[in-house]
Design an enzyme around this catalytic site. Structure first.
Site, PDB file in Angstrom:
ATOM      1  N   ASP A  85     -39.111  50.811  32.943  1.00 57.42           N
ATOM      2  CA  ASP A  85     -39.283  50.711  34.406  1.00 57.42           C
ATOM      3  C   ASP A  85     -38.153  51.417  35.157  1.00 57.42           C
ATOM      4  OD1 ASP A  85     -40.612  47.302  34.181  1.00 57.42           O
ATOM      5  OD2 ASP A  85     -41.490  49.276  33.766  1.00 57.42           O
ATOM      6  N   SER A 127     -76.349  60.100  18.646  1.00 53.87           N
ATOM      7  CA  SER A 127     -76.339  58.642  18.436  1.00 53.87           C
ATOM      8  C   SER A 127     -76.509  58.418  16.936  1.00 53.87           C
ATOM      9  CB  SER A 127     -77.492  58.013  19.210  1.00 53.87           C
ATOM     10  OG  SER A 127     -78.684  58.680  18.876  1.00 53.87           O
ATOM     11  N   ASN A 187     -78.483  56.394  13.630  1.00 54.11           N
ATOM     12  CA  ASN A 187     -79.589  55.553  13.145  1.00 54.11           C
ATOM     13  C   ASN A 187     -78.988  54.280  12.565  1.00 54.11           C
ATOM     14  OD1 ASN A 187     -81.832  57.207  13.722  1.00 54.11           O
ATOM     15  ND2 ASN A 187     -81.238  58.563  12.046  1.00 54.11           N
ATOM     16  N   ASP A 188     -79.576  53.139  12.902  1.00 54.63           N
ATOM     17  CA  ASP A 188     -79.012  51.853  12.470  1.00 54.63           C
ATOM     18  C   ASP A 188     -79.673  51.364  11.176  1.00 54.63           C
ATOM     19  OD1 ASP A 188     -79.001  50.658  15.920  1.00 54.63           O
ATOM     20  OD2 ASP A 188     -77.584  51.908  14.794  1.00 54.63           O
ATOM     21  N   LYS A 193     -67.226  49.868  13.968  1.00 54.67           N
ATOM     22  CA  LYS A 193     -68.020  50.389  15.087  1.00 54.67           C
ATOM     23  C   LYS A 193     -67.550  49.688  16.376  1.00 54.67           C
ATOM     24  CE  LYS A 193     -72.742  51.610  16.450  1.00 54.67           C
ATOM     25  NZ  LYS A 193     -72.722  51.075  17.819  1.00 54.67           N
ATOM     26  N   GLU A 195     -64.132  56.079  21.559  1.00 53.22           N
ATOM     27  CA  GLU A 195     -64.605  54.908  22.314  1.00 53.22           C
ATOM     28  C   GLU A 195     -63.505  54.455  23.259  1.00 53.22           C
ATOM     29  OE1 GLU A 195     -67.540  54.641  20.976  1.00 53.22           O
ATOM     30  OE2 GLU A 195     -68.426  52.928  21.991  1.00 53.22           O
ATOM     31  N   LYS A 250     -75.491  47.448  11.544  1.00 53.76           N
ATOM     32  CA  LYS A 250     -75.302  46.571  12.712  1.00 53.76           C
ATOM     33  C   LYS A 250     -75.202  45.115  12.277  1.00 53.76           C
ATOM     34  CE  LYS A 250     -75.432  47.888  16.522  1.00 53.76           C
ATOM     35  NZ  LYS A 250     -76.442  48.368  17.474  1.00 53.76           N
TER      36      LYS A 250
HETATM   37  N1  LIG Z   1     -68.527  53.139  18.105  1.00 57.30           N
HETATM   38  C1  LIG Z   1     -67.828  53.704  17.107  1.00 57.30           C
HETATM   39  O1  LIG Z   1     -66.800  53.169  16.670  1.00 57.30           O
HETATM   40  C2  LIG Z   1     -68.319  55.016  16.544  1.00 57.30           C
HETATM   41  C3  LIG Z   1     -69.379  55.689  17.132  1.00 57.30           C
HETATM   42  N2  LIG Z   1     -69.790  56.898  16.654  1.00 57.30           N
HETATM   43  C4  LIG Z   1     -69.163  57.421  15.580  1.00 57.30           C
HETATM   44  O2  LIG Z   1     -69.553  58.620  15.064  1.00 57.30           O
HETATM   45  C5  LIG Z   1     -70.430  59.469  15.840  1.00 57.30           C
HETATM   46  C6  LIG Z   1     -70.272  60.858  15.326  1.00 57.30           C
HETATM   47  C7  LIG Z   1     -71.572  61.288  14.761  1.00 57.30           C
HETATM   48  C8  LIG Z   1     -72.591  60.268  15.082  1.00 57.30           C
HETATM   49  C9  LIG Z   1     -71.877  59.078  15.665  1.00 57.30           C
HETATM   50  N3  LIG Z   1     -68.133  56.808  14.962  1.00 57.30           N
HETATM   51  C10 LIG Z   1     -67.682  55.608  15.426  1.00 57.30           C
HETATM   52  N4  LIG Z   1     -66.621  55.016  14.790  1.00 57.30           N
END
Ligand SMILES: NC(=O)c1cnc(OC2CCCC2)nc1N
Length: 329
Positions: free
Chosen positions: A41, A86, A88-89, A118, A173, A313
Site C-alpha cells: 500500500d 465447447s 462433449n460431455d 473443470k 476461466e 460432468k
Molecule cells: N472449464 C474448464 O476448466 C475448461 C474448459 N475448457 C477446456 O478446454 C477447452 C479447449 C478445447 C475444448 C474445451 N479446459 C478446461 N479446463
C-alpha cells in the site's frame, strides 16, 4: 515530499511499477505474498503521487490502471480468429471408456491424456501484443464474443504485461472464489438486492458490469488453460502448454495431471468427486484432453467440439446449501 524532477520521477515510477507488479504476481497468481499488505500500500501510494504529478508517466501495465473507473457505453463485439469450442460431455465411466475407445480406434494406439479440473466460471480469451495485455473477451457463441477488456484489467491475476514480450492469445476461466461469493451474497441481502444463484452467475454478472469499479471490487480470479495463438512458443503437448502459460505469468490450475490410461483418469475423477468441496472454487467436472497436440490435430473437431477432448460432468449436487452452510470467513 519535495517535487521530483521528471527524470527522477520517471526512474522511480518504473521501479515502483515493477516492484508492485511483482508483489501482485506473488499474491494473486502464486498465492504466496512475499510482503505484508502495508508494504504494498505504501509503495502504491507513492506511485499514485508520482503519476498524479506526472500523468505522462502512466503506462498500460501500471497497477494504478487496475482500479477501474470507466463507465462503458456498452460492450463492442469481438470476432474470435480461432473459435472457442465447447466440450462433449460424458456422465459415467462407461461413456468415458467409450470416448477412450473411439480415440484409440481413430489413432491406432493408446494415448496419454492431460486431465484438468473443470472450473465453473466464465470462458474468456486474452490477447497480448509484445507482452502487453491488449484485449479480453467473453466466449460468446464461440465465434463472436464481447469486448470486456476494461473489466478484465481489474482482475488482479490477469498479467497486464507478460514475463516475455510475446504476441499470443490464451483462453481460460474467470471465476469467483466460493468465499467471495458467500460474502457478496450476504452484502446483497443486507442491501435488499437479489442474490446470485451460484459463483458462475456472480462472475458473469460482475464482468457484464458497465461500471468497471464494480468488477474491481468483486475479487474475481482466473485459471488459464488454452494456448490459442502460440506466437513463437513451440509447445507440443497440453501439459507443456500449461507450464509455459504459468512461466509467462498466467495463473494455471495446479491440479492438472498427465494420465497414461483411462483407468488413471477414472481414479483422478473419483478422487476429485469426493474432495471438490474442499476446493475454494467451484468445479462441475473434469476435462480430459489428448495430451499430444499432433494427435489432437489428427483427430480434429466435429461441428462444435473437439474429438480429442471430453468433459466428465459430476451429477449436480445441492451446491448452494453446502456453500452457505460452510463458514468461509
Ligand atoms: N472449464 C474448464 O476448466 C475448461 C474448459 N475448457 C477446456 O478446454 C477447452 C479447449 C478445447 C475444448 C474445451 N479446459 C478446461 N479446463
Amino acid at each position: 515530499m519535495e517535487a521530483m524532477t521528471f527524470q527522477a520521477a520517471e526512474k522511480r515510477s518504473a521501479e515502483l511499477r515493477d516492484e508492485l507488479n511483482q508483489y501482485s504476481y506473488e499474491y494473486y497468481v502464486q498465492d504466496q505474498p512475499s510482503v505484508e499488505d502495508f508494504v504494498y500500500d505504501k509503495k502504491y501510494q507513492e506511485l499514485v503521487e508520482i503519476e498524479t504529478e506526472y500523468p505522462d508517466l502512466i503506462t498500460p501495465e501500471s497497477p494504478t490502471q487496475r482500479v477501474g473507473g470507466k463507465i462503458l457505453e456498452g460492450f463492442e463485439k469481438v470476432v474470435h480468429d480461432i473459435p472457442l469450442y465447447s466440450l462433449n460431455d460424458v456422465f459415467n465411466k462407461e461413456e468415458l471408456i467409450a470416448f477412450d475407445e473411439r480415440v484409440k480406434k481413430a489413432v491406432g494406439h493408446p494415448v496419454s491424456y492431460c486431465v484438468e479440473l473443470k472450473i465453473d466460471g466464465l470462458s474468456i480469451s486474452l490477447k497480448y501484443e509484445n507482452g502487453v495485455f491488449v484485449q479480453g473477451a467473453t466466449r460468446g457463441d464461440g465465434t463472436v464474443g464481447e469486448n470486456i477488456t476494461e473489466n478484465l484489467k481489474t482482475v488482479k491475476s490477469i498479467p497486464l504485461r507478460l514475463k516475455e514480450p510475446l504476441s499470443i492469445e490464451v483462453r481460460g476461466e474467470c471465476y469467483m472464489p466460493k468465499a467471495s461469493f458467500v460474502k457478496l451474497n450476504q452484502q446483497r441481502e443486507e442491501e435488499g438486492k437479489e442474490v446470485f444463484a451460484n459463483p458462475r452467475n456472480a462472475a458473469a454478472g460482475s464482468l457484464r458490469q458497465l461500471d468497471t469499479r464494480v468488477a474491481a471490487k468483486r475479487n474475481l480470479s482466473t485459471f488459464l488453460y488454452t494456448l490459442a495463438d502460440f506466437g513463437p512458443l513451440e509447445s507440443t503437448t497440453q501439459d507443456h502448454a500449461l507450464n509455459e502459460m504459468s512461466r509467462l505469468g498466467f495463473r494455471t490450475n495446479p491440479e492438472h495431471r498427465v494420465c497414461e490410461t483411462i483407468d488413471e483418469v477414472w481414479e483422478y475423477i473419483e478422487n476429485f468427486h469426493e474432495t471438490r468441496e474442499q476446493l475454494d472454487y467451484e468445479i462441475d467436472g473434469i476435462v480430459i484432453k489428448v495430451n499430444d497436440f499432433s494427435i489432437q490435430d489428427d483427430l480434429g473437431f466435429t461441428v462444435k467440439a473437439p474429438r480429442w477432448a471430453t468433459a466428465y460432468k459430476f451429477p449436480p449436487e445441492e451446491a448452494q446449501t453446502t456453500l452457505l452452510d460452510i463458514d468461509w470467513t
